[in-house]
Each structure stands twice: as structure tokens, then as C-alpha cells.
Write a protein that holds these residues in place. Sequence first.
Motif, PDB file in Angstrom:
ATOM      1  N   ALA A 197      -3.008 -14.194  14.228  1.00 31.74           N
ATOM      2  CA  ALA A 197      -2.353 -13.043  14.531  1.00 31.74           C
ATOM      3  C   ALA A 197      -2.099 -12.116  13.449  1.00 31.74           C
ATOM      4  CB  ALA A 197      -1.068 -13.311  15.334  1.00 31.74           C
ATOM      5  N   ALA A 198      -1.745 -12.806  12.264  1.00 31.69           N
ATOM      6  CA  ALA A 198      -1.522 -11.872  11.170  1.00 31.69           C
ATOM      7  C   ALA A 198      -2.757 -11.511  10.613  1.00 31.69           C
ATOM      8  CB  ALA A 198      -0.563 -12.971   9.940  1.00 31.69           C
ATOM      9  N   LYS A 199      -3.728 -12.448  10.465  1.00 30.79           N
ATOM     10  CA  LYS A 199      -5.098 -12.005  10.012  1.00 30.79           C
ATOM     11  C   LYS A 199      -5.876 -10.845  10.558  1.00 30.79           C
ATOM     12  CE  LYS A 199      -4.989 -14.434   6.144  1.00 30.79           C
ATOM     13  NZ  LYS A 199      -4.830 -13.676   4.702  1.00 30.79           N
ATOM     14  N   THR A 200      -5.697 -11.125  11.971  1.00 27.45           N
ATOM     15  CA  THR A 200      -6.261 -10.035  12.832  1.00 27.45           C
ATOM     16  C   THR A 200      -5.424  -8.818  12.747  1.00 27.45           C
ATOM     17  OG1 THR A 200      -6.952 -11.923  14.605  1.00 27.45           O
ATOM     18  CG2 THR A 200      -6.926  -9.679  15.401  1.00 27.45           C
ATOM     19  N   GLY A 201      -4.410  -8.689  12.664  1.00 26.83           N
ATOM     20  CA  GLY A 201      -3.537  -7.782  12.431  1.00 26.83           C
ATOM     21  C   GLY A 201      -3.998  -6.989  11.051  1.00 26.83           C
ATOM     22  N   VAL A 202      -4.587  -7.856  10.047  1.00 28.73           N
ATOM     23  CA  VAL A 202      -4.975  -7.005   8.810  1.00 28.73           C
ATOM     24  C   VAL A 202      -6.223  -6.296   9.088  1.00 28.73           C
ATOM     25  CG1 VAL A 202      -5.777  -7.675   6.623  1.00 28.73           C
ATOM     26  CG2 VAL A 202      -3.938  -8.714   7.177  1.00 28.73           C
ATOM     27  N   THR A 203      -7.105  -6.852  10.006  1.00 24.00           N
ATOM     28  CA  THR A 203      -8.433  -6.041  10.049  1.00 24.00           C
ATOM     29  C   THR A 203      -7.999  -4.669  11.043  1.00 24.00           C
ATOM     30  OG1 THR A 203      -8.627  -6.821  12.265  1.00 24.00           O
ATOM     31  CG2 THR A 203      -9.712  -8.130  10.413  1.00 24.00           C
ATOM     32  N   GLY A 204      -7.026  -4.684  11.915  1.00 27.03           N
ATOM     33  CA  GLY A 204      -6.688  -3.380  12.363  1.00 27.03           C
ATOM     34  C   GLY A 204      -5.765  -2.556  11.385  1.00 27.03           C
ATOM     35  N   LEU A 205      -5.042  -3.038  10.596  1.00 24.19           N
ATOM     36  CA  LEU A 205      -4.345  -2.248   9.640  1.00 24.19           C
ATOM     37  C   LEU A 205      -5.255  -1.683   8.709  1.00 24.19           C
ATOM     38  CD1 LEU A 205      -1.469  -1.658   8.323  1.00 24.19           C
ATOM     39  CD2 LEU A 205      -2.098  -3.621   6.792  1.00 24.19           C
ATOM     40  N   THR A 206      -6.408  -2.335   8.359  1.00 30.59           N
ATOM     41  CA  THR A 206      -7.354  -1.800   7.396  1.00 30.59           C
ATOM     42  C   THR A 206      -8.110  -0.535   8.020  1.00 30.59           C
ATOM     43  OG1 THR A 206      -7.817  -3.972   6.302  1.00 30.59           O
ATOM     44  CG2 THR A 206      -9.667  -2.366   6.312  1.00 30.59           C
ATOM     45  N   ARG A 207      -8.404  -0.672   9.333  1.00 31.94           N
ATOM     46  CA  ARG A 207      -9.075   0.261  10.047  1.00 31.94           C
ATOM     47  C   ARG A 207      -8.316   1.594  10.133  1.00 31.94           C
ATOM     48  NH1 ARG A 207     -10.897  -4.086  13.339  1.00 31.94           N
ATOM     49  NH2 ARG A 207     -13.305  -4.496  13.101  1.00 31.94           N
ATOM     50  N   GLY A 208      -6.951   1.365  10.624  1.00 26.35           N
ATOM     51  CA  GLY A 208      -6.168   2.386  10.712  1.00 26.35           C
ATOM     52  C   GLY A 208      -5.629   3.121   9.462  1.00 26.35           C
ATOM     53  N   MET A 209      -5.677   2.347   8.293  1.00 27.04           N
ATOM     54  CA  MET A 209      -5.348   3.141   7.023  1.00 27.04           C
ATOM     55  C   MET A 209      -6.550   3.594   6.539  1.00 27.04           C
ATOM     56  SD  MET A 209      -2.532   0.865   4.903  1.00 27.04           S
ATOM     57  CE  MET A 209      -0.889   0.950   5.571  1.00 27.04           C
ATOM     58  N   ALA A 210      -7.464   3.239   6.706  1.00 24.44           N
ATOM     59  CA  ALA A 210      -8.744   4.081   6.493  1.00 24.44           C
ATOM     60  C   ALA A 210      -9.038   5.222   7.037  1.00 24.44           C
ATOM     61  CB  ALA A 210     -10.114   3.087   6.817  1.00 24.44           C
ATOM     62  N   ILE A 218       0.866  -1.334  -0.021  1.00 24.03           N
ATOM     63  CA  ILE A 218      -0.035  -0.034  -0.008  1.00 24.03           C
ATOM     64  C   ILE A 218       0.826   1.210   0.042  1.00 24.03           C
ATOM     65  CG2 ILE A 218      -1.633   1.360   1.339  1.00 24.03           C
ATOM     66  CD1 ILE A 218      -2.930  -1.395   2.407  1.00 24.03           C
ATOM     67  N   ARG A 219       1.948   1.305   0.915  1.00 25.11           N
ATOM     68  CA  ARG A 219       2.720   2.430   0.903  1.00 25.11           C
ATOM     69  C   ARG A 219       3.545   2.643  -0.410  1.00 25.11           C
ATOM     70  NH1 ARG A 219       6.372   1.309   5.224  1.00 25.11           N
ATOM     71  NH2 ARG A 219       7.114   3.604   5.108  1.00 25.11           N
ATOM     72  N   ALA A 220       3.945   1.456  -1.184  1.00 22.15           N
ATOM     73  CA  ALA A 220       4.684   1.752  -2.393  1.00 22.15           C
ATOM     74  C   ALA A 220       3.604   2.388  -3.421  1.00 22.15           C
ATOM     75  CB  ALA A 220       5.173   0.339  -2.444  1.00 22.15           C
ATOM     76  N   ALA A 221       2.367   1.752  -3.470  1.00 21.09           N
ATOM     77  CA  ALA A 221       1.414   2.043  -4.368  1.00 21.09           C
ATOM     78  C   ALA A 221       0.855   3.592  -4.118  1.00 21.09           C
ATOM     79  CB  ALA A 221       0.440   1.212  -4.332  1.00 21.09           C
ATOM     80  N   LEU A 222       0.890   4.104  -2.941  1.00 23.97           N
ATOM     81  CA  LEU A 222       0.424   5.363  -2.320  1.00 23.97           C
ATOM     82  C   LEU A 222       0.554   6.523  -3.336  1.00 23.97           C
ATOM     83  CD1 LEU A 222      -1.607   6.143  -0.360  1.00 23.97           C
ATOM     84  CD2 LEU A 222       0.144   6.678   1.075  1.00 23.97           C
ATOM     85  N   PRO A 223       1.757   6.711  -3.729  1.00 23.61           N
ATOM     86  CA  PRO A 223       1.641   8.048  -4.575  1.00 23.61           C
ATOM     87  C   PRO A 223       1.095   7.795  -5.940  1.00 23.61           C
ATOM     88  CG  PRO A 223       4.019   7.268  -4.016  1.00 23.61           C
ATOM     89  CD  PRO A 223       3.070   6.101  -3.546  1.00 23.61           C
ATOM     90  N   ASP A 254      -6.575   7.134   8.161  1.00 28.17           N
ATOM     91  CA  ASP A 254      -5.525   7.907   7.674  1.00 28.17           C
ATOM     92  C   ASP A 254      -5.650   8.473   6.118  1.00 28.17           C
ATOM     93  OD1 ASP A 254      -4.043   7.653  10.031  1.00 28.17           O
ATOM     94  OD2 ASP A 254      -2.774   6.064   9.378  1.00 28.17           O
ATOM     95  N   LEU A 255      -6.277   7.424   5.445  1.00 30.29           N
ATOM     96  CA  LEU A 255      -6.348   7.877   3.976  1.00 30.29           C
ATOM     97  C   LEU A 255      -7.585   8.455   3.502  1.00 30.29           C
ATOM     98  CD1 LEU A 255      -4.315   4.829   2.400  1.00 30.29           C
ATOM     99  CD2 LEU A 255      -3.455   7.207   2.657  1.00 30.29           C
ATOM    100  N   GLY A 256      -8.716   8.303   4.612  1.00 30.57           N
ATOM    101  CA  GLY A 256     -10.069   8.803   4.360  1.00 30.57           C
ATOM    102  C   GLY A 256     -10.123  10.268   3.987  1.00 30.57           C
ATOM    103  N   PRO A 257      -9.532  11.175   4.566  1.00 28.14           N
ATOM    104  CA  PRO A 257      -9.297  12.657   4.143  1.00 28.14           C
ATOM    105  C   PRO A 257      -8.983  12.829   2.561  1.00 28.14           C
ATOM    106  CG  PRO A 257      -8.321  12.540   6.127  1.00 28.14           C
ATOM    107  CD  PRO A 257      -8.614  10.979   5.713  1.00 28.14           C
TER     108      PRO A 257
END
Length: 257
Positions: A163-176, A128-133, A178-181
Motif C-alpha cells: 500500500a505504501a509503495k503503491t502510494g509512492v507511484t501515485g504521489l510521484t505522478r501527482g507531484m509531477a 519534498i514540501r520542506a525542500a520545495l522553497p 503539480d510541479l511540472g509548470p
Amino acid sequence: MTEGHNRSRSIAGRVAIVTGAASGMGRATARLLASEGAKVAVTDLDQLACAGVAAECGDDARGYALDVSDPDAIKSVVGLIAKDFGGIDIVVNNAGVSSHAPLDDDPAYEEIWDRAVAVMLSAHQRIIRAALPHLRQSDAARIVNIASTEGLGATPGLTPYIAAKTGVTGLTRGMAVDLGPEGITVNCICPGPINTAMTARIADEHKTIYAKRRTALKRYGEPEEVAHMTLSLVLPAASYITGAVIPVDGGLMARNA
């Protein structure tokens, strides 16, 4: 974005990256997006397998070998995709690995843990961070992370995977958040029991018993059924859905018994 374009249900001409696309849900997603007119970058470990799926997708698809556990490879391949296609509009983080590891008696536990987190969590944020620009240049940027119902509950012997998949749900919310604006949506799909290479080792009779006991629809799902949810989330019209964690599980999470 204009109001009318914001409500478009077409992804024709959009550039999509799909990881883990050589088989299973990734392959089904790549094929579906391509059938809807998207230009698809098919990525997975094996170049020949990627090329094969890209050929199935049509002239506007290309295959790229990518080990998502390699940070340098991610930067290189994502940059190459953006150059080859002239941008990036959609990222589907689908790559995964089987990660069964008993907590107490598996000498490979640490290795399995590290691999699970690298492939199914760290890789997501790196891609995601690599694709962000490039996503920031799109008028309808969409990110979909594929987690699992194991990110919503737990099965014995799968703690690295859980643990990895639970982390993905948290990552999704956090990035949503951050990137929502910026109008970039980030959502997560949690597939339940799906017929893929990862579940192929389970005997059909055991799949039937499990599905009838645990799911409302009393069957395993197919990769295409997950792919259709991904398609729904990457439409330009899906502009007010972000931070969502959506089970595609035949009603598994809905059942108490």
C-alpha cells in the motif's frame, strides 16, 4: 535555464539529499552522486552511520540523523541542510522499512501499517514540501522517489508495504503534474529483487531460485544498479522526464511465467 545548460550531464556542485542513506541503495546512491561531484546530505536514523557514509563520499558530504517519520525533524533537518550547503537541487526519497504483516492473525498489523505509511509515503511528501522553497531556487530541480515492484504487483503478506509503495507511484505522478509548470521533475524508481540488508535474511539458494524463475536476467540486482538509474534521472539533461515510474528489476515485471 539556457538550452545548453538544460542538456548538461554533470551534477557537479549540485546539492542532493538522500534519505535512508546509511546502507543499501541509499548508501550506493550517496556514493555515486558524490563521485559525480555532487554535495551530498546523507540522512538516516543513526548519526554515526551517516557520518561514516559521508566520510566515504568525501569532503563535500555531511551526515544528518533523521527519523523520517517525525514531521518536525524533517522540517528542522531539511532547513539545516539548505543552510549548510546553500540550497537544495536534488531530493532522493529512499528511506524504507520491512513491513511483513499477515492480514488476519498479526496483532501488530495496525502498528506495522502505520509505520510503513509514515516512513515510506507520508515522509516522501513531507520532505519534498520542506525542500520545495529551495528546489524552486534551483535551475534543474530533481526529485526521485524510490518505490518497489511491490507497488506494481503484490506478494502475499505484505499489504502495508504494498500500500505504501503503491502510494509512492501515485504521489510521484501527482507531484509531477503539480510541479511540472515550474520545471521541477518528479520521478519514481521501482526496484525489484536487490541485494540489500532488507533481503539479507533470505537464504542465497532461495534468492537464486526466485531470480531464475522470476527475472529475465535470472539474478538479484545490486544497489549500485539502482543508484545509476537515480543518477540518470537527476541529471540536468533529464529535463523532459517527469511522472515516470521505472522498474529496475532485471525484467521481473516483463515476465509472464
